[in-house]
Design an enzyme around this catalytic site. Sequence first.
Site, mmCIF file in Angstrom:
data_model
loop_
_atom_site.group_PDB
_atom_site.id
_atom_site.type_symbol
_atom_site.label_atom_id
_atom_site.label_comp_id
_atom_site.label_asym_id
_atom_site.label_seq_id
_atom_site.Cartn_x
_atom_site.Cartn_y
_atom_site.Cartn_z
ATOM 1 N N TYR A 117 24.948 46.748 33.323
ATOM 2 C CA TYR A 117 25.602 47.796 33.775
ATOM 3 C C TYR A 117 25.239 48.945 32.649
ATOM 4 O O TYR A 117 24.975 50.108 32.975
ATOM 5 C CB TYR A 117 26.998 47.825 33.945
ATOM 6 C CG TYR A 117 27.249 47.144 35.590
ATOM 7 C CD1 TYR A 117 27.216 47.709 36.705
ATOM 8 C CD2 TYR A 117 27.559 45.577 35.445
ATOM 9 C CE1 TYR A 117 27.457 46.833 37.884
ATOM 10 C CE2 TYR A 117 27.720 45.067 36.834
ATOM 11 C CZ TYR A 117 27.758 45.759 38.044
ATOM 12 O OH TYR A 117 27.956 45.056 39.230
ATOM 13 N N LYS A 160 22.039 41.629 41.364
ATOM 14 C CA LYS A 160 21.507 42.000 39.775
ATOM 15 C C LYS A 160 22.288 40.733 39.041
ATOM 16 O O LYS A 160 23.351 40.191 39.627
ATOM 17 C CB LYS A 160 22.084 43.415 39.110
ATOM 18 C CG LYS A 160 23.495 43.758 39.431
ATOM 19 C CD LYS A 160 24.679 42.909 39.175
ATOM 20 C CE LYS A 160 24.818 42.433 37.603
ATOM 21 N NZ LYS A 160 25.947 41.431 37.748
HETATM 22 P P1 NDP Z 1 30.363 33.554 43.285
HETATM 23 O O1 NDP Z 1 30.671 32.423 42.423
HETATM 24 O O2 NDP Z 1 31.719 34.209 43.867
HETATM 25 O O3 NDP Z 1 29.528 33.272 44.530
HETATM 26 C C1 NDP Z 1 28.250 32.983 44.344
HETATM 27 C C2 NDP Z 1 28.110 31.899 45.668
HETATM 28 O O4 NDP Z 1 26.712 31.447 45.527
HETATM 29 C C3 NDP Z 1 29.132 30.723 46.000
HETATM 30 O O5 NDP Z 1 30.269 31.128 46.608
HETATM 31 C C4 NDP Z 1 28.252 29.799 46.674
HETATM 32 O O6 NDP Z 1 28.225 30.110 47.994
HETATM 33 C C5 NDP Z 1 26.798 30.002 46.038
HETATM 34 N N1 NDP Z 1 26.269 29.038 45.173
HETATM 35 C C6 NDP Z 1 25.330 27.917 45.657
HETATM 36 N N2 NDP Z 1 25.080 27.333 44.439
HETATM 37 C C7 NDP Z 1 26.025 27.460 43.669
HETATM 38 C C8 NDP Z 1 26.183 26.907 42.577
HETATM 39 N N3 NDP Z 1 25.565 25.884 41.963
HETATM 40 N N4 NDP Z 1 27.544 27.249 41.812
HETATM 41 C C9 NDP Z 1 28.174 28.500 42.237
HETATM 42 N N5 NDP Z 1 27.691 28.926 43.347
HETATM 43 C C10 NDP Z 1 26.999 28.570 44.017
HETATM 44 O O7 NDP Z 1 29.501 34.560 42.681
HETATM 45 P P2 NDP Z 1 29.624 36.131 42.541
HETATM 46 O O8 NDP Z 1 29.650 36.624 43.879
HETATM 47 O O9 NDP Z 1 30.689 36.786 41.790
HETATM 48 O O10 NDP Z 1 28.099 36.616 41.903
HETATM 49 C C11 NDP Z 1 26.916 36.330 42.623
HETATM 50 C C12 NDP Z 1 25.924 37.215 42.217
HETATM 51 O O11 NDP Z 1 26.299 38.483 42.514
HETATM 52 C C13 NDP Z 1 25.552 37.063 40.764
HETATM 53 O O12 NDP Z 1 24.120 37.226 40.636
HETATM 54 C C14 NDP Z 1 26.231 38.296 40.191
HETATM 55 O O13 NDP Z 1 25.807 38.909 38.779
HETATM 56 C C15 NDP Z 1 26.159 39.263 41.233
HETATM 57 N N6 NDP Z 1 27.331 40.180 41.267
HETATM 58 C C16 NDP Z 1 27.116 41.518 41.421
HETATM 59 C C17 NDP Z 1 28.131 42.572 41.429
HETATM 60 C C18 NDP Z 1 27.883 43.804 41.855
HETATM 61 O O14 NDP Z 1 28.716 44.385 41.755
HETATM 62 N N7 NDP Z 1 26.726 44.126 42.245
HETATM 63 C C19 NDP Z 1 29.353 41.823 41.035
HETATM 64 C C20 NDP Z 1 29.608 40.575 40.975
HETATM 65 C C21 NDP Z 1 28.592 39.832 41.112
HETATM 66 P P3 NDP Z 1 28.401 29.200 49.177
HETATM 67 O O15 NDP Z 1 29.755 28.135 49.049
HETATM 68 O O16 NDP Z 1 28.445 29.937 50.475
HETATM 69 O O17 NDP Z 1 27.230 28.024 49.031
#
Ligand code: NDP
Length: 366
Positions: free
Chosen positions: A213, A129
């Site tokens: 949420y 989401k």
């Molecule tokens: P993070 O920033 O921790 O991780 C995102 C990952 O996406 C990065 O580690 C990277 O992986 C990849 N990525 C690719 N391009 C980009 C870019 N331009 N900038 C940043 N990251 C990039 O985010 P979250 O894990 O917190 O959030 C990811 C998704 O999950 C969002 O949509 C958020 O809303 C959702 N979310 C859901 C939650 C829930 O409880 N359901 C809680 C938290 C977030 P790599 O280095 O491997 O390429």
Amino acid sequence: MNLSRRDFTRLGALSLAAQLAPPLRAQSSNRKIGYAIIGLGVIADHFMRGIQATGNSKVTALVSGHPDKAARIAAQYGVPKSNIYNYENMDSFRDNRDVDAVYVALPNSMHAEYTIRSAKAGKHVLCEKPMSVSVPEAQAMIDACKAANVKLMIAYRCHYETTNLAAVKLIRDGALGQVQQIQSAFGFYCGAGAWRLDKELAGGGPLMDVGIYSLNATRYLTGEEPSSFSAYTYSDPNDPRFKTVEENINWIAKFPSGITASCNTTYSAPMDGYFRVYGSKGWLEVNPAFIYEGLNLKAEYYDSTGKQVKLDQPNPEKDPIHFTNEADHFSNCILQNKTPKTPGEEGLRDMQCIREIYRSAGISMS
Ligand code: NDP
């Protein structure tokens, strides 16, 4: 057709009956659904740990822009080097029989592209989401998955979490009488430099990220779709974090039966994610409601004999159980050819609501 508030409650109960069923548990078949994890960030870590406790799912491939990190995580989960992809060559997992499904854990504005590419590669999609950053994108994701005959589920953890489900059940069972009002909030202090503060990647501010949420909760608590919104926003013009996304946004949602919900979200204060529901016979509160563990349900209401009931039910479940339930459910849907409890249409509905909230607050969104 004229429907009374009681009718709305009954209809809501019927339409949500399926959603209230406890999460499906893994079947006896030994087959495990193999997931490619797309984007190895914070939430992907929770999900991959959660998957380990299922009987029907496993991590079989990784998609990342950081090969070193991917190699380290691959070793941790027993993923062969040949199943590590990057964002350019990911589509070639079309021919990889280890990959049945993907988990899209990327910044919000990337969800649509990677969902559609995965669907075109013939893989089922579990997408984080918010589903997308616009209504047309959400619809395009649904259409692409339908065209490819793959399943699409939006990762709304709380629909697979026992305390949230217990709160919904109390309401559906009539414990609170006629629901009148709901209050909900979720927010945190978002430090400078985060992709969440860049509209190009996030699509919006705290509403897209954590306000969703509260929005989604008001929909599953009432079992109704909001009929109108009134929203207000404020962003400190001197705070460089808020050049492209909002800092604070509050909204009131009105539901067809007359229930109103008042919700707040922010990127500038630690704000416990909670909801409180007031009915004609009592109230309930889940606080915290949206984080990964430590959830707590409290309630006070009068039962059918007129006796006052007081509940205080801390939930002992620990992170990453929500993710275990979520993965287990989606894998069972794939194995049994069932529609997920939170399909793409559930995500689309939230995107439509977000667009209306932003419109009311004077913020544009497609
Ligand atoms: P993070 O920033 O921790 O991780 C995102 C990952 O996406 C990065 O580690 C990277 O992986 C990849 N990525 C690719 N391009 C980009 C870019 N331009 N900038 C940043 N990251 C990039 O985010 P979250 O894990 O917190 O959030 C990811 C998704 O999950 C969002 O949509 C958020 O809303 C959702 N979310 C859901 C939650 C829930 O409880 N359901 C809680 C938290 C977030 P790599 O280095 O491997 O390429």
